[in-house]
Scaffold this motif. Structure first.
Motif, PDB file in Angstrom:
ATOM      1  N   PHE A 102      27.176  40.297  45.055  1.00 11.46           N
ATOM      2  CA  PHE A 102      26.190  39.963  45.106  1.00 11.46           C
ATOM      3  C   PHE A 102      26.686  38.211  44.753  1.00 11.46           C
ATOM      4  CE2 PHE A 102      25.693  42.047  41.180  1.00 11.46           C
ATOM      5  CZ  PHE A 102      25.684  40.525  40.198  1.00 11.46           C
ATOM      6  N   GLY A 103      26.023  36.841  45.386  1.00 12.10           N
ATOM      7  CA  GLY A 103      26.176  36.139  45.629  1.00 12.10           C
ATOM      8  C   GLY A 103      27.219  35.456  46.131  1.00 12.10           C
ATOM      9  N   ALA A 104      28.068  34.488  45.097  1.00 15.74           N
ATOM     10  CA  ALA A 104      29.130  33.812  46.119  1.00 15.74           C
ATOM     11  C   ALA A 104      30.002  34.162  44.952  1.00 15.74           C
ATOM     12  CB  ALA A 104      29.011  32.121  45.564  1.00 15.74           C
ATOM     13  N   VAL A 105      31.191  35.285  46.040  1.00 17.50           N
ATOM     14  CA  VAL A 105      32.405  35.757  45.832  1.00 17.50           C
ATOM     15  C   VAL A 105      33.486  35.252  46.706  1.00 17.50           C
ATOM     16  CG1 VAL A 105      31.180  37.930  45.598  1.00 17.50           C
ATOM     17  CG2 VAL A 105      31.932  37.127  47.888  1.00 17.50           C
ATOM     18  N   ASP A 106      33.152  34.222  46.780  1.00 22.61           N
ATOM     19  CA  ASP A 106      34.596  33.375  47.605  1.00 22.61           C
ATOM     20  C   ASP A 106      34.751  32.190  46.854  1.00 22.61           C
ATOM     21  OD1 ASP A 106      36.897  31.911  49.001  1.00 22.61           O
ATOM     22  OD2 ASP A 106      35.784  32.351  50.918  1.00 22.61           O
ATOM     23  N   GLU A 107      35.639  32.075  45.687  1.00 19.30           N
ATOM     24  CA  GLU A 107      35.975  31.173  45.008  1.00 19.30           C
ATOM     25  C   GLU A 107      36.901  29.579  45.858  1.00 19.30           C
ATOM     26  OE1 GLU A 107      38.896  33.558  43.678  1.00 19.30           O
ATOM     27  OE2 GLU A 107      37.467  33.496  44.886  1.00 19.30           O
ATOM     28  N   THR A 108      37.329  30.364  46.495  1.00 18.73           N
ATOM     29  CA  THR A 108      38.341  29.012  47.869  1.00 18.73           C
ATOM     30  C   THR A 108      37.377  27.529  47.905  1.00 18.73           C
ATOM     31  OG1 THR A 108      37.726  30.129  49.875  1.00 18.73           O
ATOM     32  CG2 THR A 108      39.683  30.685  48.258  1.00 18.73           C
ATOM     33  N   ASP A 160      36.606  25.623  45.334  1.00 25.49           N
ATOM     34  CA  ASP A 160      34.720  24.884  45.049  1.00 25.49           C
ATOM     35  C   ASP A 160      35.764  25.264  43.563  1.00 25.49           C
ATOM     36  OD1 ASP A 160      33.303  24.197  42.755  1.00 25.49           O
ATOM     37  OD2 ASP A 160      32.135  25.495  44.611  1.00 25.49           O
ATOM     38  N   GLU A 161      36.475  23.737  42.783  1.00 20.15           N
ATOM     39  CA  GLU A 161      36.898  23.374  41.446  1.00 20.15           C
ATOM     40  C   GLU A 161      36.494  24.114  40.725  1.00 20.15           C
ATOM     41  OE1 GLU A 161      39.809  19.837  41.347  1.00 20.15           O
ATOM     42  OE2 GLU A 161      40.573  20.484  43.791  1.00 20.15           O
ATOM     43  N   GLY A 162      35.007  23.645  40.211  1.00 24.50           N
ATOM     44  CA  GLY A 162      34.048  24.392  39.319  1.00 24.50           C
ATOM     45  C   GLY A 162      33.809  25.838  39.233  1.00 24.50           C
ATOM     46  N   LEU A 163      34.696  26.493  40.127  1.00 25.56           N
ATOM     47  CA  LEU A 163      34.231  27.908  39.870  1.00 25.56           C
ATOM     48  C   LEU A 163      35.261  28.687  38.737  1.00 25.56           C
ATOM     49  CD1 LEU A 163      32.605  28.901  42.829  1.00 25.56           C
ATOM     50  CD2 LEU A 163      31.466  28.186  41.446  1.00 25.56           C
ATOM     51  N   ASP A 164      34.755  28.771  38.379  1.00 27.99           N
ATOM     52  CA  ASP A 164      35.816  30.094  37.740  1.00 27.99           C
ATOM     53  C   ASP A 164      35.745  31.306  38.225  1.00 27.99           C
ATOM     54  OD1 ASP A 164      36.693  28.132  34.758  1.00 27.99           O
ATOM     55  OD2 ASP A 164      35.177  28.248  34.749  1.00 27.99           O
ATOM     56  N   VAL A 165      37.157  31.992  37.932  1.00 28.85           N
ATOM     57  CA  VAL A 165      36.588  33.665  38.089  1.00 28.85           C
ATOM     58  C   VAL A 165      37.745  34.706  36.919  1.00 28.85           C
ATOM     59  CG1 VAL A 165      38.119  35.790  39.838  1.00 28.85           C
ATOM     60  CG2 VAL A 165      37.355  32.440  40.831  1.00 28.85           C
ATOM     61  N   ARG A 182      30.091  29.474  36.886  1.00 24.44           N
ATOM     62  CA  ARG A 182      30.300  28.117  36.605  1.00 24.44           C
ATOM     63  C   ARG A 182      29.447  27.853  35.787  1.00 24.44           C
ATOM     64  NH1 ARG A 182      30.576  24.486  41.504  1.00 24.44           N
ATOM     65  NH2 ARG A 182      29.259  26.199  42.848  1.00 24.44           N
ATOM     66  N   GLY A 183      30.943  27.102  34.908  1.00 28.82           N
ATOM     67  CA  GLY A 183      29.934  27.377  33.298  1.00 28.82           C
ATOM     68  C   GLY A 183      30.321  28.102  32.777  1.00 28.82           C
ATOM     69  N   ASP A 184      28.549  28.298  32.159  1.00 35.78           N
ATOM     70  CA  ASP A 184      27.408  29.534  31.693  1.00 35.78           C
ATOM     71  C   ASP A 184      27.117  30.531  32.099  1.00 35.78           C
ATOM     72  OD1 ASP A 184      25.811  27.838  31.648  1.00 35.78           O
ATOM     73  OD2 ASP A 184      25.635  28.009  29.370  1.00 35.78           O
ATOM     74  N   ARG A 185      27.199  30.150  34.106  1.00 39.87           N
ATOM     75  CA  ARG A 185      26.366  31.073  34.872  1.00 39.87           C
ATOM     76  C   ARG A 185      26.837  31.462  35.206  1.00 39.87           C
ATOM     77  NH1 ARG A 185      22.813  26.565  33.085  1.00 39.87           N
ATOM     78  NH2 ARG A 185      20.548  27.387  32.498  1.00 39.87           N
ATOM     79  N   LEU A 186      26.320  33.071  36.022  1.00 39.85           N
ATOM     80  CA  LEU A 186      27.090  33.634  36.439  1.00 39.85           C
ATOM     81  C   LEU A 186      26.339  33.653  37.924  1.00 39.85           C
ATOM     82  CD1 LEU A 186      28.605  36.478  37.199  1.00 39.85           C
ATOM     83  CD2 LEU A 186      26.543  38.095  37.066  1.00 39.85           C
ATOM     84  N   VAL A 187      27.313  32.976  39.200  1.00 38.23           N
ATOM     85  CA  VAL A 187      27.021  32.807  40.120  1.00 38.23           C
ATOM     86  C   VAL A 187      26.922  34.120  41.025  1.00 38.23           C
ATOM     87  CG1 VAL A 187      27.217  30.079  40.317  1.00 38.23           C
ATOM     88  CG2 VAL A 187      29.142  31.289  41.489  1.00 38.23           C
ATOM     89  N   HIS A 224      30.582  36.242  25.722  1.00 38.27           N
ATOM     90  CA  HIS A 224      31.995  36.164  26.318  1.00 38.27           C
ATOM     91  C   HIS A 224      32.013  36.680  27.966  1.00 38.27           C
ATOM     92  CE1 HIS A 224      35.878  36.746  28.534  1.00 38.27           C
ATOM     93  NE2 HIS A 224      36.448  35.723  27.562  1.00 38.27           N
ATOM     94  N   PRO A 225      32.061  36.280  28.665  1.00 40.81           N
ATOM     95  CA  PRO A 225      30.527  37.252  30.169  1.00 40.81           C
ATOM     96  C   PRO A 225      32.291  38.179  30.332  1.00 40.81           C
ATOM     97  CG  PRO A 225      32.604  35.124  30.661  1.00 40.81           C
ATOM     98  CD  PRO A 225      32.393  35.376  29.207  1.00 40.81           C
ATOM     99  N   LEU A 226      32.982  38.670  29.350  1.00 39.97           N
ATOM    100  CA  LEU A 226      33.664  39.860  29.634  1.00 39.97           C
ATOM    101  C   LEU A 226      33.041  41.339  29.473  1.00 39.97           C
ATOM    102  CD1 LEU A 226      36.471  41.079  30.660  1.00 39.97           C
ATOM    103  CD2 LEU A 226      37.711  40.988  27.917  1.00 39.97           C
ATOM    104  N   HIS A 227      31.949  40.696  28.784  1.00 38.61           N
ATOM    105  CA  HIS A 227      31.598  41.981  27.700  1.00 38.61           C
ATOM    106  C   HIS A 227      30.195  42.343  28.655  1.00 38.61           C
ATOM    107  CE1 HIS A 227      32.605  41.712  23.534  1.00 38.61           C
ATOM    108  NE2 HIS A 227      32.486  40.400  23.825  1.00 38.61           N
ATOM    109  N   LEU A 228      30.028  42.093  30.047  1.00 42.02           N
ATOM    110  CA  LEU A 228      29.312  41.959  31.111  1.00 42.02           C
ATOM    111  C   LEU A 228      30.116  43.134  31.636  1.00 42.02           C
ATOM    112  CD1 LEU A 228      27.424  39.135  31.509  1.00 42.02           C
ATOM    113  CD2 LEU A 228      27.049  40.865  31.267  1.00 42.02           C
ATOM    114  N   LEU A 229      31.701  42.396  31.761  1.00 42.56           N
ATOM    115  CA  LEU A 229      32.556  43.436  33.196  1.00 42.56           C
ATOM    116  C   LEU A 229      32.815  44.757  32.583  1.00 42.56           C
ATOM    117  CD1 LEU A 229      34.840  40.701  34.116  1.00 42.56           C
ATOM    118  CD2 LEU A 229      33.295  42.570  35.236  1.00 42.56           C
TER     119      LEU A 229
END
Length: 409
Positions: free
Chosen positions: A333-339, A341-346, A363-368, A395-400
């Motif tokens: 779901f959402g935007a899964v292609d980060e290419t 866009d330098e503002g995205l972290d993966v 994007r920052g502290d939000r899941l996109v 930490h978002p790793l907890h979600l994974l």
């Protein structure tokens, strides 16, 4: 003097059924009549592959219509937006006060030689589409004696159909023009994991390839020849190359049509008291062509026409997809292609032992966006975080790793 409002829904697919159910549930005034070309109750097309395997029967995938009236086997062939009448295939004419076009879409037939019979009367014997329960019945009957099958198209439907045929004991191969399977929802890593999983289930895949010819020397399919000259012997072919909106009815009535029937944010279709939803509708330059946007549009239109929320507007649907079958599960779901866009972290997590792959796009502290393949643990928490668009805590790793064992400290 007539006072009862008449709402005609043209099309008994997922969008039309959803609108009818929601409109009557909201207490909308008048009568709702669904005119369906197929001679049966509307059903969930997403589950056709599961009907093919026998996981569900036809009755189990039926969709509710609420208090709406169903005219099954009554195909609409014309409508007059000025006179507000609907012409049916049996020659009868029905009046309406509001018309909802939910005519859906047709399977796309790829530019492959030999798809049609020599006399032009239908597809070559052994070649199938999978868009209706009738298609499903014919394919199931053919699969009983089939030894090898080729599925042309490696999107969601193609993968589902291939998995179903393999489960029926048919050796199956997928030919896909894209660089990897389901490239609209997955990334290259998830596509590679999917290919490996399918291989383990007995389904071979050929991404980056194009089918050129259906070989049928005796009128029955015997092979599929690829553009590179490679030949795949088979006695069954399934076409899963996408769909095209059904717009002929709207076009003949003089409505504006692009790829689909053009609609605005009210889902109005260019004539007073006429709306369009689902696969046949084109909104803001896009035809969505999947179940979730179709239902979103049906819900919005039901709110508006019932009077529950006359100002309801459809501004688009958030992209998401999910497949769950024996041995094959993924969600995206959402935007899964980060290419680009330098503002995205993966954040990626791969488990070779389980054959699973997870990816978060932040994007920052939000899941996109997110992809989960082979292990859907934590999907509800991820989907909820994405839908709320709230800042993530911790930490978002907890979600994974939710549900997959303890997160690293």
């Amino acid at each position: 003097m007539r006072t009862e409002r008449r709402i005609a829904v043209v099309g008994g697919g997922m969008a039309g059924a959803r609108f009818a159910e929601r409109y009557t549930a909201l207490g909308g005034a008048g009568t709702v009549t669904v005119y369906a070309a197929e001679p049966r109750t509307p059903y969930n097309r997403v589950l056709l592959a599961d009907v093919l395997t026998g996981r569900y029967d036809a009755e189990a995938i039926a969709l509710p219509l609420g208090a709406a009236r169903l005219r099954a086997g009554c195909e609409a062939v014309t409508f007059d937006p000025d006179a507000r009448t609907l012409g049916l295939a049996d020659g009868t004419v029905e009046p309406w006060d509001e018309l909802v076009l939910a005519t859906g879409s047709n399977p796309v037939l790829p530019p492959v030689r030999g798809l049609r019979r020599a006399d032009g009367a239908g597809l070559t014997e052994g070649v199938h589409t999978l868009r209706s329960l009738d298609d499903c019945t014919r394919l199931a009957e053919d699969a009983v004696t089939a030894r090898r099958a080729v599925v042309v198209g490696g999107g969601v439907l193609g993968v589902s159909a291939a998995r179903a045929l393999a489960a029926l004991g048919v050796r199956t191969e997928i030919v896909h023009q894209g660089p990897y399977l389901i490239e609209r929802q997955l990334d290259a890593e998830a596509g590679a994991a999917l290919r490996a999983r399918l291989d383990g289930l007995g389904v071979a895949t050929y991404p980056g390839n194009r089918a050129r010819t259906v070989v049928a020397p005796d009128g029955r399919v015997a092979a599929v020849e690829l553009a590179n000259g490679y030949r795949l012997d088979c006695d069954l072919v399934v076409l899963a190359c996408g769909t095209r909106p059904r717009t002929a009815l709207a076009h003949a009535a003089g409505l504006p049509v692009g790829t689909g029937v053009l609609v605005d944010d009210r889902l109005a279709a260019g004539a007073p008291h006429v709306s369009a939803i689902g696969d046949c509708a084109e909104h803001r330059g896009a035809v969505q062509g999947s179940a979730i946007p179709a239902w979103d549009q049906a819900d919005i239109l039901a709110l508006r026409l019932s009077g529950a929320d006359p100002g309801a507007r459809y501004t688009g649907s958030r992209p998401s997809a999910r497949l769950s079958a024996a041995g094959l599960e993924y969600a995206a779901f959402g935007a899964v292609d980060e290419t680009g866009d330098e503002g995205l972290d993966v954040l990626r997590l791969t488990d070779a032992t389980r054959g699973s792959y997870k990816k978060l796009v932040l994007r920052g502290d939000r899941l996109v966006g997110a992809i989960l393949f082979g292990d859907l643990a934590g999907i509800d928490a991820l989907a909820d975080a994405w839908a709320r668009d709230d800042p993530l805590t911790g930490h978002p790793l907890h979600l994974l790793t939710a549900g997959s064992g303890p997160a690293p400290g």
